[in-house]
Scaffold this motif. Structure first.
Motif, PDB file in Angstrom:
ATOM      1  N   PRO A 262       0.856  -1.192   0.000  1.00 57.78           N
ATOM      2  CA  PRO A 262       0.000   0.000   0.000  1.00 57.78           C
ATOM      3  C   PRO A 262       0.892   1.243   0.000  1.00 57.78           C
ATOM      4  CG  PRO A 262      -0.384  -1.375   1.977  1.00 57.78           C
ATOM      5  CD  PRO A 262       0.824  -1.910   1.285  1.00 57.78           C
ATOM      6  N   PHE A 263       0.527   2.229  -0.819  1.00 58.65           N
ATOM      7  CA  PHE A 263       1.399   3.402  -0.984  1.00 58.65           C
ATOM      8  C   PHE A 263       0.576   4.686  -1.048  1.00 58.65           C
ATOM      9  CE2 PHE A 263       3.363   6.623  -3.663  1.00 58.65           C
ATOM     10  CZ  PHE A 263       4.587   6.779  -3.022  1.00 58.65           C
ATOM     11  N   SER A 264       1.119   5.732  -0.404  1.00 56.92           N
ATOM     12  CA  SER A 264       0.514   7.065  -0.498  1.00 56.92           C
ATOM     13  C   SER A 264       1.577   8.068  -0.926  1.00 56.92           C
ATOM     14  CB  SER A 264      -0.067   7.490   0.850  1.00 56.92           C
ATOM     15  OG  SER A 264      -0.273   8.895   0.861  1.00 56.92           O
ATOM     16  N   ALA A 265       1.328   8.777  -2.025  1.00 55.64           N
ATOM     17  CA  ALA A 265       2.252   9.832  -2.467  1.00 55.64           C
ATOM     18  C   ALA A 265       2.189  11.020  -1.504  1.00 55.64           C
ATOM     19  CB  ALA A 265       1.902  10.277  -3.885  1.00 55.64           C
ATOM     20  N   GLU A 266       1.056  11.155  -0.803  1.00 61.99           N
ATOM     21  CA  GLU A 266       0.892  12.264   0.151  1.00 61.99           C
ATOM     22  C   GLU A 266       1.761  12.064   1.393  1.00 61.99           C
ATOM     23  OE1 GLU A 266      -1.222  15.071  -0.047  1.00 61.99           O
ATOM     24  OE2 GLU A 266      -1.338  14.438  -2.150  1.00 61.99           O
ATOM     25  N   THR A 267       1.626  10.890   2.018  1.00 66.36           N
ATOM     26  CA  THR A 267       2.310  10.638   3.295  1.00 66.36           C
ATOM     27  C   THR A 267       3.632   9.892   3.106  1.00 66.36           C
ATOM     28  OG1 THR A 267       1.281   8.480   3.625  1.00 66.36           O
ATOM     29  CG2 THR A 267       0.050  10.411   4.399  1.00 66.36           C
ATOM     30  N   LYS A 268       3.868   9.398   1.885  1.00 64.80           N
ATOM     31  CA  LYS A 268       5.058   8.586   1.541  1.00 64.80           C
ATOM     32  C   LYS A 268       5.040   7.212   2.221  1.00 64.80           C
ATOM     33  CE  LYS A 268       6.806  12.212  -0.638  1.00 64.80           C
ATOM     34  NZ  LYS A 268       5.596  13.032  -0.740  1.00 64.80           N
ATOM     35  N   GLN A 269       3.887   6.829   2.784  1.00 67.11           N
ATOM     36  CA  GLN A 269       3.813   5.474   3.352  1.00 67.11           C
ATOM     37  C   GLN A 269       4.004   4.449   2.242  1.00 67.11           C
ATOM     38  OE1 GLN A 269       0.432   4.658   5.910  1.00 67.11           O
ATOM     39  NE2 GLN A 269       0.773   2.449   5.766  1.00 67.11           N
TER      40      GLN A 269
END
Length: 197
Positions: free
Chosen positions: A173-180
């Motif tokens: 799982p990836f978020s460009a916002e949080t960089k998770q």
């Protein structure tokens, strides 16, 4: 992985010859507007080297980013955009297939799927196509910040089951916002570099 320098080195259109790179390559495949440019920019620590577009389907080229003079990030054109005409879609397909067949340095394909939705028919075709070309894609479930934490596992299971993914397929799982998710991807890239050293 510490990103020191990045440059867009080669842009291949439909008629271009693929570069004869000597460094390992990792490719990023995904539907138009799945957040591919945002992921690549987040990995490269750059705001807008990979161009994000409000018009999906803009990337009609294969873009090779040289990272640290150690490897290439290969941005494949986004697929499944309804407004692209049949001829463009066919040419796009040939271009990507040509790359998957002919690259001597391709080590890993990251297949991006929007975590909010079940994979589309195009997503399933792309997944099968990557397998058919002898690669075992790692799924990146993008737009993680757009869903509730409690929904994450359910959506990841939905993606894997809809794709009929191979047993043991990795999904991040990836978020460009949080960089998770970025550190997990870096760990995979580091592993590729170690194998190559």
């Amino acid at each position: 992985m510490v990103i020191k320098e990045v440059s867009l080195e080669t842009v291949c259109g439909i008629t271009s010859k693929l570069p004869d790179n000597q460094l390992p390559e990792v490719a990023f495949a995904g539907k138009s507007n799945v957040g591919k440019s945002s992921l690549i920019n987040a990995l490269m620590n750059r705001k807008s080297l990979a161009r994000t577009s409000s018009q999906p389907g803009k990337t009609q080229t294969i873009n090779f980013f040289n990272v640290n003079n150690a490897m290439y990030f290969v941005d494949l054109p986004g697929y499944g955009y309804a407004k692209a005409n049949v001829k463009v879609k066919e040419q796009w397909g040939k271009m990507v297939e040509n790359y998957l067949h002919k690259s001597k340095q391709l080590r890993q394909v990251f297949h991006l799927i929007d975590i909010r939705h079940a994979p589309s028919e195009n997503d399933r075709m792309m997944y099968d196509w990557i397998l058919h070309n002898g690669y075992h894609p790692i799924i990146i479930a993008t737009k993680l910040d757009k869903i509730k934490r409690s929904q994450i596992q359910k959506q990841l299971n939905l993606i894997l089951s809809t794709l009929e993914a191979e047993k043991g397929t990795a999904i991040i799982p990836f978020s460009a916002e949080t960089k998770q998710g970025r550190e997990e991807i870096y760990a995979i890239l580091d592993g590729i570099l170690e194998e190559n050293s």
